[in-house]
Design a protein around this motif. Structure first.
Motif, PDB file in Angstrom:
ATOM      1  N   VAL A   1       0.833  -1.202   0.000  1.00 25.40           N
ATOM      2  CA  VAL A   1       0.000   0.000   0.000  1.00 25.40           C
ATOM      3  C   VAL A   1       0.867   1.251   0.000  1.00 25.40           C
ATOM      4  O   VAL A   1       0.594   2.228  -0.727  1.00 25.40           O
ATOM      5  N   ALA A   2       1.948   1.237   0.788  1.00 19.97           N
ATOM      6  CA  ALA A   2       2.854   2.390   0.822  1.00 19.97           C
ATOM      7  C   ALA A   2       3.532   2.588  -0.533  1.00 19.97           C
ATOM      8  O   ALA A   2       3.715   3.735  -0.990  1.00 19.97           O
ATOM      9  N   LEU A   3       3.908   1.483  -1.175  1.00 21.97           N
ATOM     10  CA  LEU A   3       4.524   1.595  -2.499  1.00 21.97           C
ATOM     11  C   LEU A   3       3.569   2.251  -3.488  1.00 21.97           C
ATOM     12  O   LEU A   3       3.952   3.146  -4.262  1.00 21.97           O
TER      13      LEU A   3
ATOM     14  N   THR B   1     -11.324  -4.048  -6.403  1.00 20.13           N
ATOM     15  CA  THR B   1     -12.417  -3.351  -5.737  1.00 20.13           C
ATOM     16  C   THR B   1     -12.851  -4.156  -4.517  1.00 20.13           C
ATOM     17  O   THR B   1     -12.696  -5.384  -4.471  1.00 20.13           O
ATOM     18  N   CYS B   2     -13.394  -3.472  -3.532  1.00 12.78           N
ATOM     19  CA  CYS B   2     -13.813  -4.160  -2.310  1.00 12.78           C
ATOM     20  C   CYS B   2     -15.092  -4.963  -2.515  1.00 12.78           C
ATOM     21  O   CYS B   2     -15.241  -6.054  -1.954  1.00 12.78           O
TER      22      CYS B   2
ATOM     23  N   LYS C   1      -8.552   2.260  -0.288  1.00 10.94           N
ATOM     24  CA  LYS C   1      -8.897   2.378   1.126  1.00 10.94           C
ATOM     25  C   LYS C   1      -9.189   0.983   1.690  1.00 10.94           C
ATOM     26  O   LYS C   1      -9.497   0.060   0.943  1.00 10.94           O
ATOM     27  N   PRO C   2      -9.095   0.831   2.994  1.00 10.49           N
ATOM     28  CA  PRO C   2      -9.386  -0.484   3.586  1.00 10.49           C
ATOM     29  C   PRO C   2     -10.830  -0.884   3.335  1.00 10.49           C
ATOM     30  O   PRO C   2     -11.748  -0.064   3.376  1.00 10.49           O
TER      31      PRO C   2
ATOM     32  N   GLU D   1      -7.650  -3.992   6.376  1.00 10.22           N
ATOM     33  CA  GLU D   1      -7.438  -4.894   5.246  1.00 10.22           C
ATOM     34  C   GLU D   1      -7.711  -4.157   3.940  1.00 10.22           C
ATOM     35  O   GLU D   1      -8.844  -3.772   3.655  1.00 10.22           O
ATOM     36  N   TYR D   2      -6.653  -3.997   3.131  1.00  9.85           N
ATOM     37  CA  TYR D   2      -6.785  -3.343   1.836  1.00  9.85           C
ATOM     38  C   TYR D   2      -7.053  -4.386   0.739  1.00  9.85           C
ATOM     39  O   TYR D   2      -6.600  -5.532   0.835  1.00  9.85           O
ATOM     40  N   PRO D   3      -7.745  -3.992  -0.333  1.00 10.01           N
ATOM     41  CA  PRO D   3      -8.000  -4.924  -1.450  1.00 10.01           C
ATOM     42  C   PRO D   3      -6.783  -5.052  -2.360  1.00 10.01           C
ATOM     43  O   PRO D   3      -6.803  -4.667  -3.541  1.00 10.01           O
ATOM     44  N   VAL D   4      -5.710  -5.606  -1.806  1.00  6.62           N
ATOM     45  CA  VAL D   4      -4.434  -5.701  -2.513  1.00  6.62           C
ATOM     46  C   VAL D   4      -3.892  -7.118  -2.377  1.00  6.62           C
ATOM     47  O   VAL D   4      -3.809  -7.651  -1.265  1.00  6.62           O
TER      48      VAL D   4
END
Length: 247
Positions: free
Chosen positions: A98-100, A146-147, A116-117, A122-125
């Protein structure tokens, strides 16, 4: 027994009479009777000994011998435990995906803003690690979704630098995209939708393979798959199973 009893012919000692060298003139008649008694006693004792051994043998089991089984002929196998050698492979360092993404100007502002979480933190990553570019460490493939329905919106590849930082070397942002690592190549799959398609049932997909060469990714293969439009159109029962035909 002749020779152990007195002779019946002349009352004298027989030639087989046993004499006592220390007495001088004893005949063998009385001495012979004593020997006959000892012989009988010895015979009786021997018989008792045989009876005793037979009784002991019978007491050990029904076979008359000791029930110990046959002597082992196979050598005893000794198993020496082997110590397992611990793996010396270093674990792949994890990155803050997420930071990257949020610090990367190659990522569109729309993706960075919408990232966004979904629940809690928990992010959708999705993040994958592997060898793609031959760098000093593992490359990182990041997929943003997408969430609500987990539809991919962007795929990014980050190559490690010698100083520990990461460089963005691949970016694609389009609906329903997802990237994976396959035997050293980057494989990007994109779902193809037509106007009436639902998110769950696309009309097809494009599968593109990229290989790293000369400091960049180049397309090496492309496959298009068309899906059956009737799938998911309604509910139905499973067909009844049939027995296989036999020759």
């Amino acid at each position: 027994m002749r020779g152990l009893k007195g002779s019946g012919d002349g009352g004298g000692a027989s030639d087989d009479a046993v004499t006592d060298g220390g007495s001088g003139g004893r005949t063998g008649a009385g001495h012979g009777r004593r020997l006959t008694g000892w012989a009988a006693s010895s015979t009786a004792l021997a018989g008792l000994a045989v009876v005793g051994l037979f009784a002991v043998s019978c007491s050990t089991g029904g076979t008359g011998t000791r029930d110990e089984g046959p002597a082992g002929t196979q050598p005893v196998v000794r198993i020496t435990p082997t110590a397992t050698t611990p793996s010396r492979a270093k674990p792949t360092p994890r990155v803050d995906a997420v930071a990257l993404l949020k610090a990367d100007t190659k990522v569109s502002e729309r993706v960075r803003t919408d990232l966004k979480p979904c629940t809690g933190d928990e992010y959708p990553v999705d993040t994958s690690y592997g060898k793609l570019t031959g760098g000093p460490g593992a490359d990182v493939v990041v997929n943003v979704m997408t969430c609500g329905d987990s539809v991919g919106v962007g795929t990014y590849v980050y190559r490690p630098r010698a100083d520990g930082t990461y460089e963005n070397v691949f970016t694609t942002e389009q609906p329903a995209v997802y990237g994976t690592i396959d035997r050293g190549d980057l494989v990007v799959t994109t779902q193809v939708y037509e106007k009436k398609d639902s998110v769950a049932y696309p009309s097809g997909e494009e599968v593109i393979t990229y290989h790293w060469a000369n400091t960049r990714f180049s397309e090496t293969d492309r496959v298009h798959n068309d899906f059956n439009r009737a799938v998911g159109a309604g509910e139905g029962d499973f067909p009844e199973p049939t027995e296989p035909t036999k020759n």
